[in-house]
Scaffold this motif. Structure first.
Motif, PDB file in Angstrom:
ATOM      1  N   LEU A  76       4.130 -23.052   8.223  1.00 58.68           N
ATOM      2  CA  LEU A  76       2.681 -22.953   8.388  1.00 58.68           C
ATOM      3  C   LEU A  76       1.996 -24.259   7.985  1.00 58.68           C
ATOM      4  CD1 LEU A  76       0.237 -21.227   9.129  1.00 58.68           C
ATOM      5  CD2 LEU A  76       0.168 -20.479   6.752  1.00 58.68           C
ATOM      6  N   LEU A  77       2.452 -24.850   6.903  1.00 54.57           N
ATOM      7  CA  LEU A  77       1.872 -26.120   6.479  1.00 54.57           C
ATOM      8  C   LEU A  77       2.114 -27.204   7.526  1.00 54.57           C
ATOM      9  CD1 LEU A  77       2.855 -25.987   2.697  1.00 54.57           C
ATOM     10  CD2 LEU A  77       0.635 -25.463   3.733  1.00 54.57           C
ATOM     11  N   LEU A  78       3.300 -27.210   8.140  1.00 54.70           N
ATOM     12  CA  LEU A  78       3.577 -28.172   9.208  1.00 54.70           C
ATOM     13  C   LEU A  78       2.733 -27.882  10.447  1.00 54.70           C
ATOM     14  CD1 LEU A  78       7.455 -28.534   8.942  1.00 54.70           C
ATOM     15  CD2 LEU A  78       5.713 -30.224   8.329  1.00 54.70           C
ATOM     16  N   LYS A  79       2.472 -26.623  10.697  1.00 59.61           N
ATOM     17  CA  LYS A  79       1.648 -26.233  11.847  1.00 59.61           C
ATOM     18  C   LYS A  79       0.215 -26.735  11.685  1.00 59.61           C
ATOM     19  CE  LYS A  79      -0.037 -22.085  14.084  1.00 59.61           C
ATOM     20  NZ  LYS A  79      -0.081 -20.650  14.098  1.00 59.61           N
ATOM     21  N   LEU A  80      -0.231 -26.879  10.461  1.00 61.31           N
ATOM     22  CA  LEU A  80      -1.594 -27.346  10.212  1.00 61.31           C
ATOM     23  C   LEU A  80      -1.799 -28.798  10.648  1.00 61.31           C
ATOM     24  CD1 LEU A  80      -2.377 -25.728   6.747  1.00 61.31           C
ATOM     25  CD2 LEU A  80      -3.206 -25.023   9.001  1.00 61.31           C
ATOM     26  N   VAL A  81      -0.724 -29.585  10.698  1.00 62.58           N
ATOM     27  CA  VAL A  81      -0.855 -30.995  11.100  1.00 62.58           C
ATOM     28  C   VAL A  81      -1.315 -31.116  12.551  1.00 62.58           C
ATOM     29  CG1 VAL A  81       0.363 -33.184  11.394  1.00 62.58           C
ATOM     30  CG2 VAL A  81       0.757 -31.806   9.340  1.00 62.58           C
ATOM     31  N   PRO A  82      -0.592 -30.534  13.538  1.00 67.26           N
ATOM     32  CA  PRO A  82      -1.107 -30.631  14.906  1.00 67.26           C
ATOM     33  C   PRO A  82      -2.398 -29.841  15.112  1.00 67.26           C
ATOM     34  CG  PRO A  82       0.919 -29.331  14.870  1.00 67.26           C
ATOM     35  CD  PRO A  82       0.737 -29.913  13.509  1.00 67.26           C
ATOM     36  N   ALA A  83      -2.595 -28.776  14.339  1.00 67.76           N
ATOM     37  CA  ALA A  83      -3.844 -28.015  14.461  1.00 67.76           C
ATOM     38  C   ALA A  83      -5.036 -28.871  14.019  1.00 67.76           C
ATOM     39  CB  ALA A  83      -3.764 -26.737  13.634  1.00 67.76           C
ATOM     40  N   ALA A  84      -4.878 -29.593  12.925  1.00 66.34           N
ATOM     41  CA  ALA A  84      -5.942 -30.488  12.470  1.00 66.34           C
ATOM     42  C   ALA A  84      -6.144 -31.638  13.460  1.00 66.34           C
ATOM     43  CB  ALA A  84      -5.610 -31.031  11.081  1.00 66.34           C
ATOM     44  N   PHE A  85      -5.037 -32.138  14.026  1.00 64.44           N
ATOM     45  CA  PHE A  85      -5.129 -33.185  15.045  1.00 64.44           C
ATOM     46  C   PHE A  85      -5.956 -32.703  16.237  1.00 64.44           C
ATOM     47  CE2 PHE A  85      -3.332 -34.585  19.129  1.00 64.44           C
ATOM     48  CZ  PHE A  85      -3.730 -35.911  19.107  1.00 64.44           C
ATOM     49  N   LEU A  86      -5.670 -31.494  16.722  1.00 61.76           N
ATOM     50  CA  LEU A  86      -6.407 -30.961  17.869  1.00 61.76           C
ATOM     51  C   LEU A  86      -7.872 -30.725  17.537  1.00 61.76           C
ATOM     52  CD1 LEU A  86      -3.757 -28.524  19.332  1.00 61.76           C
ATOM     53  CD2 LEU A  86      -4.641 -30.608  20.399  1.00 61.76           C
ATOM     54  N   THR A  87      -8.152 -30.294  16.326  1.00 60.27           N
ATOM     55  CA  THR A  87      -9.537 -30.108  15.909  1.00 60.27           C
ATOM     56  C   THR A  87     -10.278 -31.442  15.940  1.00 60.27           C
ATOM     57  OG1 THR A  87      -8.936 -28.218  14.522  1.00 60.27           O
ATOM     58  CG2 THR A  87     -11.022 -29.318  14.027  1.00 60.27           C
ATOM     59  N   GLY A  88      -9.657 -32.471  15.389  1.00 60.11           N
ATOM     60  CA  GLY A  88     -10.269 -33.797  15.414  1.00 60.11           C
ATOM     61  C   GLY A  88     -10.402 -34.353  16.824  1.00 60.11           C
ATOM     62  N   LEU A  89      -9.358 -34.161  17.631  1.00 62.33           N
ATOM     63  CA  LEU A  89      -9.392 -34.638  19.008  1.00 62.33           C
ATOM     64  C   LEU A  89     -10.502 -33.947  19.799  1.00 62.33           C
ATOM     65  CD1 LEU A  89      -8.139 -36.409  21.211  1.00 62.33           C
ATOM     66  CD2 LEU A  89      -6.571 -34.515  21.700  1.00 62.33           C
ATOM     67  N   HIS A  90     -10.698 -32.685  19.539  1.00 66.63           N
ATOM     68  CA  HIS A  90     -11.779 -31.956  20.205  1.00 66.63           C
ATOM     69  C   HIS A  90     -13.128 -32.600  19.908  1.00 66.63           C
ATOM     70  CE1 HIS A  90     -14.910 -28.723  19.953  1.00 66.63           C
ATOM     71  NE2 HIS A  90     -14.570 -28.636  21.214  1.00 66.63           N
ATOM     72  N   GLY A  91     -13.358 -32.924  18.649  1.00 66.86           N
ATOM     73  CA  GLY A  91     -14.605 -33.576  18.279  1.00 66.86           C
ATOM     74  C   GLY A  91     -14.759 -34.948  18.907  1.00 66.86           C
ATOM     75  N   VAL A  92     -13.687 -35.719  18.886  1.00 63.79           N
ATOM     76  CA  VAL A  92     -13.724 -37.063  19.470  1.00 63.79           C
ATOM     77  C   VAL A  92     -13.976 -36.995  20.968  1.00 63.79           C
ATOM     78  CG1 VAL A  92     -12.310 -39.114  19.961  1.00 63.79           C
ATOM     79  CG2 VAL A  92     -12.323 -38.127  17.671  1.00 63.79           C
TER      80      VAL A  92
END
Length: 137
Positions: free
Chosen positions: A80-96
């Motif tokens: 789950l902690l590893l899953k948070l890395v791409p999830a946070a990336f996608l959240t940031g990418l969405h904003g960008v």
């Protein structure tokens, strides 16, 4: 209760995938045809969809995801902690992507993000899916 939250989570993920990919493709279209009013209108429609559907879906994903993680006792699981890395990336990418599309519609500047965003989105979702389904750690 867990299955209901999971169903809501998955529905929101599908909406989010559709929205973030639509934004990525809208960026490519608007950039390749900057003077085309049809391309600009498409970009504006995608931005409206982003505000009404994609961004709320992202919020639901995070809330439902944390609800499932804490409800099932997975809050300290390595997968789950590893899953948070791409999830946070996608959240940031969405904003960008939203910011860049707004600027592209105002003809501010082109960006290299446009070329790689769809591939990055698909790879990040593949990593999230693999970690969520297999729970390897």
């Amino acid at each position: 209760m867990y299955l209901y939250v999971k169903a809501i989570h998955l529905f929101a993920v599908i909406l989010f995938i559709a929205g973030i990919l639509a934004t990525a493709f809208a960026l490519r279209i608007v950039t390749s045809m900057p003077q085309d009013t049809g391309a600009r209108r498409f970009g504006e429609i995608v931005l409206q969809w982003d505000g009404m559907v994609t961004t709320p879906a992202l919020a639901v994903i995070w809330v439902a995801g944390f609800t499932m993680a804490f409800g099932a006792g997975w809050s300290t699981s390595l997968w789950l902690l590893l899953k948070l890395v791409p999830a946070a990336f996608l959240t940031g990418l969405h904003g960008v992507q939203g910011i860049v599309l707004k600027r592209q519609l105002q003809a501010v500047y082109p960006t290299a993000l446009i070329t790689w965003a769809p591939l990055a989105i698909l790879l990040a979702f593949a990593a999230i899916d693999w970690l969520a389904v297999t729970k390897p750690f």
